[in-house]
Write a protein that holds these residues in place. Structure first.
Motif, PDB file in Angstrom:
ATOM      1  N   ASN A 229      -3.267   3.129   9.849  1.00  0.00           N
ATOM      2  CA  ASN A 229      -3.281   3.999   8.679  1.00  0.00           C
ATOM      3  C   ASN A 229      -4.608   3.776   7.950  1.00  0.00           C
ATOM      4  N   THR A 230      -4.929   4.674   7.040  1.00  0.00           N
ATOM      5  CA  THR A 230      -6.198   4.578   6.319  1.00  0.00           C
ATOM      6  C   THR A 230      -5.962   4.162   4.879  1.00  0.00           C
ATOM      7  N   LEU A 231      -6.626   3.096   4.444  1.00  0.00           N
ATOM      8  CA  LEU A 231      -6.598   2.698   3.037  1.00  0.00           C
ATOM      9  C   LEU A 231      -7.622   3.540   2.295  1.00  0.00           C
ATOM     10  N   VAL A 232      -7.156   4.280   1.303  1.00  0.00           N
ATOM     11  CA  VAL A 232      -8.003   5.217   0.564  1.00  0.00           C
ATOM     12  C   VAL A 232      -8.259   4.691  -0.834  1.00  0.00           C
ATOM     13  N   LYS A 243     -12.846   5.869   2.260  1.00  0.00           N
ATOM     14  CA  LYS A 243     -11.954   5.270   3.248  1.00  0.00           C
ATOM     15  C   LYS A 243     -12.363   3.807   3.415  1.00  0.00           C
ATOM     16  N   ALA A 244     -11.487   2.909   2.925  1.00  0.00           N
ATOM     17  CA  ALA A 244     -11.845   1.491   2.864  1.00  0.00           C
ATOM     18  C   ALA A 244     -11.633   0.767   4.180  1.00  0.00           C
ATOM     19  N   GLY A 245     -10.726   1.249   5.022  1.00  0.00           N
ATOM     20  CA  GLY A 245     -10.468   0.565   6.285  1.00  0.00           C
ATOM     21  C   GLY A 245      -9.136   0.970   6.863  1.00  0.00           C
ATOM     22  N   GLN A 246      -8.811   0.410   8.017  1.00  0.00           N
ATOM     23  CA  GLN A 246      -7.568   0.672   8.721  1.00  0.00           C
ATOM     24  C   GLN A 246      -6.606  -0.492   8.523  1.00  0.00           C
ATOM     25  N   MET A 247      -5.329  -0.177   8.341  1.00  0.00           N
ATOM     26  CA  MET A 247      -4.331  -1.207   8.101  1.00  0.00           C
ATOM     27  C   MET A 247      -2.949  -0.678   8.447  1.00  0.00           C
ATOM     28  N   LEU A 248      -1.951  -1.553   8.394  1.00  0.00           N
ATOM     29  CA  LEU A 248      -0.575  -1.125   8.575  1.00  0.00           C
ATOM     30  C   LEU A 248      -0.032  -0.559   7.262  1.00  0.00           C
TER      31      LEU A 248
END
Length: 414
Positions: A229-232, A243-248
């Motif tokens: 998922n994308t941390l916004v 878009k800060a990064g990918q995470m669960l």
């Protein structure tokens, strides 16, 4: 026998406790009453430092949730068709509100926002009414109260269009007008589906301490969301979208520092909590200046800020996921000082048991959950003790998804 031994084995020593001394915070003023709502044998219980008492018998209860002042509690009752119930601490009274899957308290009152299907309602815990009249919006994906309690920020659920594309997720601000009617205003429309972006829903929203930024997770469809998922980061004037990064898709895996404006999150893709999960700090939001705190060969999960200077995190040796509990690596608690860069173990491993969900409660006292082999209990440090005490034994074990345990199902501290 091993369950009985767990209550006796308090040999989890503190390594460098004075490095962060969360009890120093409590020492600055009068310590508040320690209280928690928790689940034992699927029933709802209350606990303070001296007494633990059941509130239900023979029920299936999950997600206890205190109001900010501790005067009210909500919880979900029934496993298959959850119902929202309230408990009033002063009277002991309980009341069913309506069927629903999620609740959030107004941070400054006893108003309660409730999600039922795709409908969002706002009710007063003190004066509940005909709830069909309390619905304020439909097609809701997620929601959060604005920090000052003046309204709600709500995301819609995207819809699959005839051409096979998904509609854009929209964010609305909901506030009451002079007549008390709820009015919605479009705040932001997320990008439409493309090769670089795909989101059909969001997580709840979290505001930076200065109110300039909103952090949330943008989620694709369920099968994809399980792995990435994308941390916004969205500015509150709606002009900057980062878009800060990918995470669960775990809401407690991203948190703002109490006052500094730094953001911490568990970065990494893949549904297994046991690998590729790195505690990452965004020091400057506008430039997305990031640094990874997790050492090579380790995976981090739940964490809590210790003021602005440090983080306490549940950390394990990195490993492949195994459905056999005996083959899994289990976490301990680690204190990471973000200013000095020094990291020290707070606990050390006990064969078959891991340390999860650290939380600073009661003006800074450290509490966490120790679990393993189908057993769980809450540990904590009292005052300046160098060994932990067992506070709540026989806690219902939270659901486990590839190594990540959802402890908010079974406990909430006040």
């Amino acid at each position: 026998m091993r369950r009985r031994l767990l209550g006796l084995l308090v040999g989890i020593t503190v390594v460098g406790l004075q490095a962060f001394t969360p009890t120093d915070v409590a020492a600055e003023g009068e310590r508040e009453a320690l209280q928690a709502a928790f689940i034992r044998n699927n029933d709802l219980w209350l606990a303070n430092e001296e007494v633990q008492k059941p509130l239900t018998k023979g029920e299936f209860i999950r997600y206890p949730n205190w109001s900010s002042d501790g005067k009210w509690l909500t919880f979900l009752r029934n496993e298959n068709r959850p119902e929202v119930w309230t408990y009033e601490a002063a009277t002991g009274g309980m009341r069913k509100i309506e069927e629903g899957s999620d609740t959030k308290w107004d941070p400054h009152s006893h108003r309660l926002a409730i999600m039922s299907g795709r409908y969002l309602s706002v009710v007063s815990a003190e004066k509940p009414t005909d709830h069909s009249q309390d619905r304020i919006m439909d097609n809701v994906g997620e929601f959060s109260w604005i920090p000052d309690g003046s309204g709600l920020l709500v995301s819609t659920a995207a819809e699959l269009m005839p051409d096979g594309q998904w509609s854009a997720v929209e964010l609305y601000i909901l506030k009451q007008d002079a007549s008390g009617a709820w009015v919605k205003q479009l705040f932001y429309r997320l990008p439409t589906q493309s090769d670089e972006w795909f989101a059909v829903q969001t997580s709840p929203f979290k505001w930076s301490p200065d109110g300039r930024w909103i952090a949330f997770i943008a989620k694709p469809t369920a099968s994809l969301s399980a792995d990435a998922n994308t941390l916004v980061l969205l500015s509150t004037d709606g002009k900057s979208f980062l878009k800060a990064g990918q995470m669960l898709a775990y809401t407690n895996w991203f948190e703002w520092a109490p006052t500094s404006g730094q953001l911490a999150f568990i970065e990494g893709t893949g549904r297994e909590a046991t690998s590729n999960k790195k505690l990452t700090i965004v020091d400057d939001i506008a430039s997305l200046n990031k640094r990874v705190i997790t050492p090579a060969g380790y995976a981090d999960n739940d964490f809590t800020w210790d003021r602005d200077e440090a983080i306490i995190v549940s950390r394990r040796k990195e490993s492949n996921w195994s459905s056999d509990e005996e083959d899994r690596t289990l976490p301990i608690l680690v204190h990471a000082n973000l200013q000095s860069g020094k990291q020290k173990n707070i606990t050390r491993s006990l064969d078959g048991y891991g340390d999860y969900a650290p939380s600073l409660v009661n003006n800074g006292m450290l509490a966490w959950i120790q679990a393993g082999q189908g057993f769980a209990e809450v540990k904590y440090f009292r005052d300046r003790a160098r060994r932990p005490l067992t506070w709540i034994p026989k806690l219902t074990v939270a659901s486990d998804y590839y190594g990540r345990m959802n402890w908010s199902e079974v406990i909430d501290y006040q």
